[in-house]
Every structure is written in structure tokens, then in C-alpha cells.
Scaffold this active site. Sequence first.
Site, PDB file in Angstrom:
ATOM      1  N   ALA A   1       0.887  -1.244  -0.256  1.00  0.00           N
ATOM      2  CA  ALA A   1      -0.201   0.021   0.131  1.00  0.00           C
ATOM      3  C   ALA A   1       1.116   1.342   0.186  1.00  0.00           C
ATOM      4  O   ALA A   1       0.395   2.319  -0.559  1.00  0.00           O
ATOM      5  CB  ALA A   1      -1.159  -0.486   1.408  1.00  0.00           C
ATOM      6  N   ASP A   2       2.057   1.279   0.625  1.00  0.00           N
ATOM      7  CA  ASP A   2       2.769   2.669   0.917  1.00  0.00           C
ATOM      8  C   ASP A   2       3.213   2.538  -0.476  1.00  0.00           C
ATOM      9  O   ASP A   2       3.978   3.577  -0.854  1.00  0.00           O
ATOM     10  CB  ASP A   2       4.169   2.189   1.961  1.00  0.00           C
ATOM     11  CG  ASP A   2       3.469   2.134   3.522  1.00  0.00           C
ATOM     12  OD1 ASP A   2       2.888   3.351   3.479  1.00  0.00           O
ATOM     13  OD2 ASP A   2       3.879   1.761   4.283  1.00  0.00           O
ATOM     14  N   ILE A   3       4.214   1.226  -0.846  1.00  0.00           N
ATOM     15  CA  ILE A   3       4.801   1.990  -2.557  1.00  0.00           C
ATOM     16  C   ILE A   3       4.046   1.851  -3.570  1.00  0.00           C
ATOM     17  O   ILE A   3       4.478   2.550  -4.382  1.00  0.00           O
ATOM     18  CB  ILE A   3       5.799  -0.162  -2.875  1.00  0.00           C
ATOM     19  CG1 ILE A   3       6.217  -0.328  -1.953  1.00  0.00           C
ATOM     20  CG2 ILE A   3       5.798  -0.094  -4.135  1.00  0.00           C
ATOM     21  CD1 ILE A   3       6.977  -1.572  -2.115  1.00  0.00           C
TER      22      ILE A   3
END
Length: 398
Positions: free
Chosen positions: A169-171
Site C-alpha cells: 500500500a505504501d509503495i
Amino acid sequence: MERLPLPLEGITVVAVEQAVSAPFATRQLADLGARVIKVERVDGGDFARGYDTAARGLASHFVWCNRGKESIALDLKDPRGLDVVRRLVADADVFVQNLAQGAAARLGLDAATLCAAHPRLVAVDISGYGASGPYAGKRAYDMLVQCEAGLVSVTGTPEQPVKAGIPAADIAAAMYAFSGVLAALVRRGTTGRGGPVEISMLDSLAEWMGHPLHHAMHDGAPPARTGLAHAVIAPYDAYGTADGGRVLLSVQNDREWRRLAEQVMGRPELATDPAYATNAARVAHRERTDELVATALAALGTDEALALLEGAGIACARLRDVREVAEHPQLAARDRWREVGSPVGPLRALLPPITLPGGDTARMGDVPALGRHTGALLRAVGMTDDEIAALRRDGVVA
């Protein structure tokens, strides 16, 4: 022929950032030539600095996401610290923040406020769930968003859902922030105006859920969790070999199945057997199909199995662990490794995936110590040595 400069030479980015999503986005900008000024807390800095000590005493997340940046440590709760950020932003092209929902607005550092004051600025707000809606104020960490976006529901075995082993999700949010900045800079080049860019982790990862999401929306049921197997293709899985390795193969059509049966399995009769001759039949008899493939590969060493599969034109791969990836022969052959400086000395790092032939190579700068550039940046915005000393004495900067 004259070499082209890096595409973001001359672009200045100010980032009030932490963890992964914003730092990974701005690292891409730094690699492409932008000057990135990272604003950190005075009391420990970006909390990702403390995640682990795996990189010779430094945190692996921080080393990965923060090379090539200048670090300034400021107390943004003090008006004097906040004033420094505003001075930096006044000369910047891009501003990026991923503070907790509402925190940037309270400081006047949200994209809408900054772009109203600086029309040429591209300002990025990265949040977990977006600025509106019932989840707007909800805490958003990578694993939680993986759950909310459905990624966990389609990852794992039939018995056990699992999160992705990387912060997906961060990436996802980072890469949409990165591409959003590039798009906004192109628009600024034609209109003279920057503008806000809004990115949410949920929006980003929900987009990456494309195939399972559309399968569920249009077919009525999500694809089943199948571990390394494929929900609608067989054989497509990892199979053990005689020397303890595992080989993953994928048969995409019935012609490939015939070649697998004849040239690798030594069972040419399976090519025309109605129970296996079509993908639909193989999926219907998945357990037996996998058993036949597994039996054939179990008699072969890993290298022998891969050679036979390659020779038969079957897509295949060696199931590698992370240490083996660090020594991957393809990465070595293409000279993808470099060293970057850090407070603990040189550290190995991969070249960024964007290659621009005919231009300067990616700028892979040092991983900064906390506050490494505080003094120089304060002088750059017009502060005297006495003013800087007073800020240090009062704990406003570090």
C-alpha cells in the site's frame, strides 16, 4: 553526442515526510536529479529511522527510501520552526507531505493552502484514505490498508489469508505520488501553474487490485486464494526438485502443455488425454495435474529441470529467497548494483528501474544523518549564525 542531464535537474522538493509512502516517492525524484530537502522531527527524526538496525546499524526502510536527500530537523510546533519550512517552500517547485490526517492543514502545510499562496508550486497530500468520507480520519498503516483494499483476501493459501511481504500500500501510494508530481510539472510547463495532487493509499492499492476486483464485480465471486498457484490456469505453481530446490512454471496454453508432457515429463500420452489436453480440463483435475508435474520434476535437479523447461519453451523461474536475489546473476550481468554513502559508510543499493540511455546516470546520493544539513539550509534561507545558535539552544532545530 552530448549527454542529456537528469530530467529533474533544477527542481527543488521540500518534504515533510515519514515512514515509506512519501519518502519512497521523493527518493524517486532525487534519483532523477531533483534536490530533495527532507524535514524531520528534532526528537529522533523520521520514525522509520528506528524500525531496525539491519543496515550496519541503520534502519533498512530508511536506507531504502532516503538516499540523496538533505536532512533538516525542525520542531514544527514552534512558530520559528514552521517559519523555516515556509521559507523553504517559497523557493521550492514541489512540496510533499504524509502527516497524519489533518495535521498538515493545522500547520497550514496542506496542498490547497500552499498552492493558493504559491501558484507555481506542485503540492502533494498523501493520506491513508483520502480527505473526505467516513474513513478520512482513520489511522492508516500499510497492513491495515492491505486489508481494507482486499489484497490480503486474495493472498495466501485457501486456509490462510496473508499480507504481502512488502509494504504494497505504501509503495502503490508512493509511485502514484511520484507520477502525479511528474504529470503536474509537465502541466506547469504548459500553463505556468502547479496545483495540488491528492493521493490515498486505499485508492492506490484498490487500483492495483484490478484483476481480482473486476473478477468479483463482474463474475460475482472473487478468485480463490491459491498460494503460488493460479486460480484459473494449471499447471501454474512451484514444484520441488531432487536437490531441495523449487521451480515455478506456468503453462499458458495447450500447445505449451503438449511440450511439457512430451519434452519434460516424458509422458506424451498426456498431451492428448481428454482429462488434461485443455486448460479447462487441467483446472478441473488440478490436484492430479499438479501431482503428475510434481512427480516428473521431483526426479530432476533444479538446474536440470530449468534447462529442460527452457528448452521446451515453458515459462519458468527459480524460487529464490531474498539473499539469493541480492546475488541474482541477471542483476549482476546488467551492472545494477552501486554503493551509496551513509553515516556508517558505503552501503550497497540497486540502481533505480528507470533507465535513460544517452543521459546522465541516476543520482544516488548519500543517506543523510538526522539534521546533517540543518545549518546550511538555515543559512540558505537568510538566518545568521546567532539566530541559528538561538534555535539550537531552544531545541527548535537539531
